[in-house]
Structure formats: structure tokens, C-alpha cells
Write a protein that holds these residues in place. Sequence first.
Motif, PDB file in Angstrom:
ATOM      1  N   ARG B 163       6.362   4.741  -5.053  1.00 49.82           N
ATOM      2  CA  ARG B 163       6.277   6.105  -4.538  1.00 49.82           C
ATOM      3  C   ARG B 163       6.174   6.088  -3.018  1.00 49.82           C
ATOM      4  N   ALA B 164       6.580   7.181  -2.404  1.00 50.44           N
ATOM      5  CA  ALA B 164       6.425   7.341  -0.957  1.00 50.44           C
ATOM      6  C   ALA B 164       6.288   8.822  -0.656  1.00 50.44           C
ATOM      7  N   ASP B 165       5.629   9.116   0.442  1.00 50.25           N
ATOM      8  CA  ASP B 165       5.666  10.512   0.888  1.00 50.25           C
ATOM      9  C   ASP B 165       6.734  10.650   1.975  1.00 50.25           C
ATOM     10  N   CYS B 170       4.107   4.304   1.717  1.00 55.59           N
ATOM     11  CA  CYS B 170       4.790   3.740   0.543  1.00 55.59           C
ATOM     12  C   CYS B 170       3.802   3.036  -0.371  1.00 55.59           C
ATOM     13  N   GLN B 171       3.894   3.303  -1.659  1.00 57.57           N
ATOM     14  CA  GLN B 171       3.016   2.674  -2.638  1.00 57.57           C
ATOM     15  C   GLN B 171       3.793   1.658  -3.478  1.00 57.57           C
ATOM     16  N   ILE B 172       3.224   0.474  -3.618  1.00 58.53           N
ATOM     17  CA  ILE B 172       3.728  -0.493  -4.597  1.00 58.53           C
ATOM     18  C   ILE B 172       2.652  -0.620  -5.663  1.00 58.53           C
ATOM     19  N   GLU B 173       2.922  -0.044  -6.804  1.00 55.93           N
ATOM     20  CA  GLU B 173       1.911   0.066  -7.860  1.00 55.93           C
ATOM     21  C   GLU B 173       1.845  -1.202  -8.707  1.00 55.93           C
ATOM     22  N   ASP B 205      -6.546   9.381  -3.410  1.00 61.15           N
ATOM     23  CA  ASP B 205      -7.203   8.479  -4.366  1.00 61.15           C
ATOM     24  C   ASP B 205      -7.269   7.071  -3.757  1.00 61.15           C
ATOM     25  N   PRO B 206      -8.491   6.508  -3.602  1.00 63.93           N
ATOM     26  CA  PRO B 206      -8.605   5.218  -2.892  1.00 63.93           C
ATOM     27  C   PRO B 206      -7.879   4.061  -3.603  1.00 63.93           C
ATOM     28  N   ILE B 207      -7.746   4.137  -4.916  1.00 65.61           N
ATOM     29  CA  ILE B 207      -7.011   3.058  -5.608  1.00 65.61           C
ATOM     30  C   ILE B 207      -5.548   3.092  -5.195  1.00 65.61           C
ATOM     31  N   ARG B 208      -4.976   4.301  -5.117  1.00 64.52           N
ATOM     32  CA  ARG B 208      -3.582   4.428  -4.674  1.00 64.52           C
ATOM     33  C   ARG B 208      -3.452   4.026  -3.206  1.00 64.52           C
ATOM     34  N   ALA B 209      -4.426   4.388  -2.405  1.00 61.48           N
ATOM     35  CA  ALA B 209      -4.360   4.044  -0.978  1.00 61.48           C
ATOM     36  C   ALA B 209      -4.384   2.529  -0.777  1.00 61.48           C
TER      37      ALA B 209
END
Lengths: 266, 291
Positions: B163-165, B170-173, B205-209
Motif C-alpha cells: 500500500r501507499a498513500d 509505502c507499506q510492505i506488509e 496505526d503503529p504496526i502499519r507505520a
Amino acid sequence: MTAATEYTLAELCIVACAEAFRDDGEKLATGIGVVPRLAASLAMKTFNPDMMMTDSEAFMLSEPNPLGDRGADFVQKNESWMGFSRIFDNVWGRKRHAMLGPTQIDRFGQTNTSALGGTYEQPKVMMLGARGFPGNSISHRNSFFVPSHNTRVFIEGECDYVSSIGYNPARLPKGHSLEDVDIHRIVTDLCVMDFGGPDHQLRVLSLHPGVTAEQVKENTGFELCMPENLPTTAAPTVEQLEIIAGLDPHNQRAYQIKDNPPGNRG
Amino acid sequence: MDKRLSAADAVAQISDGMTIGMGGWGPRRKPMALVREILRSDLKDLTIVAYGGADVGMLCASGKVKKVIFAFVSLDFIPLEPYFRQARQNGAVEVMEIDEGMLLLGLRAAAWGMPYIPTEVGLGTDVITHNPEIKVIDSPYDDKEWVAMPAIKLDVALIHADRADARGVCQIEGPDHYLDDWFVRAADTTIVSCEEIVDTDYFHDPIRARQVFWERSETTTVVEIPGGAHPSSCNPQYGFDVPHFKTYVASAKEEGGFAAYCEKFLGKDEAEYQERVGGLDAIRNIALPIY
């Protein structure tokens, strides 16, 4: 501990490879391929519980994962994140022992995973590439598993492409000693070896049941050190076979050595 | 700031002769939709830097590659990448073949603005003898020689994220971000394709951050391309497409195999590609691999 009477050659090799990890203590054991991975797992579950291991993806485990489909209810025993970038921190910190299967091994213990024949610009047969072999070989202990001991693997000359440093005085970097290189065990379908012969010559430590010294010599492309009165590689115990079966419920080990022969070929 | 672009406009930032770094590892989380956009373009003479998989194979097969900087090119469950192998065996591409860790050090040197990073990795091997541009130097602090791993500067990094805004967070889950952060930091321009564009508050959400591995100032462009890693995996969204990879590998055995592969699958854009490989739902239903 009861020595088994019925066991396959793959199981004999798994136990012989596991022995390579016996004295490592708290190191990351990386076994690439079914036999090395089962060997490291067996060592961790029995005589070296301090060993560290990953799930081959991104987590360190406190207990090794069985191979293959583990069922929907299986929860792996993570102990930390261990992504690829962190593997390099571990490698360069030297607390690792890798066991892999190179395509070529020469009399210096140099290996080739990269390419066969031709030139660097245009190899005849392109293989994997150098991968992590250069770094592994100069940073930490390494062992090799060779499922088919022959003169195409243990070649007469020097490797076509030298992917890892070995005991070759001509390539010794300035300020380094050959003693810095730590090639620990070489387990094949015929025997167990190390590089402990005179001047780091490849040396046979034990012959698998039913294998002769002559067979090993014929299938090695260079002179090796063959001491008198060699022991026979220890058979797996009944307990070890049970643990191996638990770690490999889909019997992937049956497909690792051609025709899955019995361990005792006498 | 809004960094969103279409795939075509994003790839239009690339010029002939550029050095392009690829995120991902082997068959895992490769920016394949962006690679396909390059396949549809007239770009040529590219230098590709990668922990390589089909990204490298396809670009080599298309004749767009001048040089590859690599430690391996592999599909993991199929150890050898067929089109990279062909390109090598035909002498069609220049190479700099190095150790996996040396590649990381080269990216770090570029990211940190240093000409090189000293390491002992590569000593005693053909990595040094075959690559005269990699120098071995004396240390001012000890009597040993060291490899001076040169910076690998990238013009562009291509990454696939979850995901990205719109501003490029950018998030790498998935369980591993591989060396993607170093490709990003080594590059002048970073193009990120993602499964989903999200609002900025997604990251509160700190986990996502904690799943964000570089600052948004490192992201140049974001492109929303759900399924954009196919046929590589995007764990936890989907695994790699084993049947598709087998078809791809089989195509290499035929004369003109890659042209036929492209004719069959590539399409004029990603929507057409996905239609031809069974649709986005099918991609999202591919089981994760078991290691």
C-alpha cells in the motif's frame, strides 16, 4: 540408542551431515536443500539445541519446521524476525554455518555455483550465479553435501568459475592465512571428508557402509588423502530415524539421491 | 503533494541507457507490472541491478538490456531463469556478477554518497578476477587487503509495495522487505507500484507505520496496480503463479518463444494482461508458497 538395520542412503547422509553441526553451539545453521535442512533440523532437535535456524523465509525459529505442507492448524515457533538484509549482518558477524551443494569442488576446496565452460562474457552453461558463496566462504564455517560423488563434481583442474575461497595459496589474499578458511565437512553419497590432509588435502574420514576406498578414488578427479583402516560412517539410530520422519512427513528425502538406495550397499 | 501517476507516465520517466534497480528477490514481490510497461516501451540499453528473477529474464529476452549487475537470477522452485540463461550463453549482455552481500554494500555506498565500502567479501574468488572495475586496496589500519566495493548508483528504482498513500508513504506488509529500502535509497528516482492507494490516516496505526521502510522523500512516484507483482508473489496478498512460471519457462524452449509469450499474455496494458492470465481475483487467490 539403537543402531537401525534398515535405513536409506539419504537418511545415512542426513545423520552424517547433522554431525557437522554438533560442535557449533549458538550459530545460525543454514541447510540449503532437503538433506542439509533435515540434517540441521536433526542436530537442533538432538545434540545441539543451542543452534539457531530460520523458516527459510523471514523468521528465526525456536524449533525447526517440518518440510512441506504442515496443515492449516500448524503454528511455527517464531523467535524473531530474520529477513534477508539481517542475514548479511549475521554472516559478516561470523556466527553461521552454511551447508550447500556446489556444482563443482576442486582440490583446493574452491567451489563453483556460477557457470560451466566458455568465458565470463559467454559461458557455455549458465547456472545460478555466485549467490552468497564468496561472502559465506570468507566469513564463516561451511560444509558441502554432494548427492552424487563423481569426477564432474570433484574435478581434476580448478573450478571453471571460483565462487568461493578455498585453500589455494595462489589466491590467498594479502594478510590472510589459509587457516582463516573453514571448510568443515563434505558429505557425499560415498563418504564423509574434510580438508584435514597434508597441506589442506581433501581427506576421507569415513566410508559409507559397503563403499570401498577404491570407489572414492575412482570418482574423485584429484589425489585425496585416504588413511588406512577407515571407519564406516555410523548408521542412524532408531531414534534419529523417528525424528527425521517427523521432520519430513511427506518423505521428500526419498527423492534426493537417485533411485533412493538403501544405506548399506554391502 | 500528489505523486500518483499512471504506469505509462511513470515509466516515461525512464530514458535509454539508464541504470535501473529492481526490488524483490527471485520470484518474490517483483515490480512486474512496471517491467511489463517497459516491455511495451521503446526503451533500450538498460543496465539492470537485481536479486533477479523473471524481471531480469524478460528484460533480457526483449533485447532492452545492455548489462546486468547480479548475484543470482533464479525462480527458486525452478532454479535457473531460462531467458537470462539464454542471454548469458549467447553473450548477449554484459555482466557484473558479484556476491549477494556485495550488491547490498554497493547500494549502501550509493545511498550514503560514498565511492566504496571496504569488505573482505569476494577476496580469493573470480568475483575479483573477472570484474577489474572492482578494486582491491590496502587498509590504513591493518596489513590486510580489502575489496573496495564501488557504489552502485541507480537512476531509477522500481518497487512493488502493498500500500501507499498519494504522498509516497509505502507499506510492505509481507514478512520481508528484502533489500528494497537500499534500492530506493541508491536511486535518484523511485517508482513504486502498489496493491492499493490508501488515505494517509491508514498509517496512524503503529504496526502499519512500522511496515514503512523508507521516508516518503525517497519516493518519486506511486502507481496503483493491484496484482502488479504477478507472476511473482506479494505475500500476504498472493503467492507466485507456479503454472504461469512453468508456461513461461516452457516458452524458452521454442524458437521465438519470448515473442510468443508476449503475444499471448502482455497485452496493450495491465488490464488486458490480467484478463489474459485469468483476472485479478484469480491472482489474489494464488496460495502462498510453503518453504
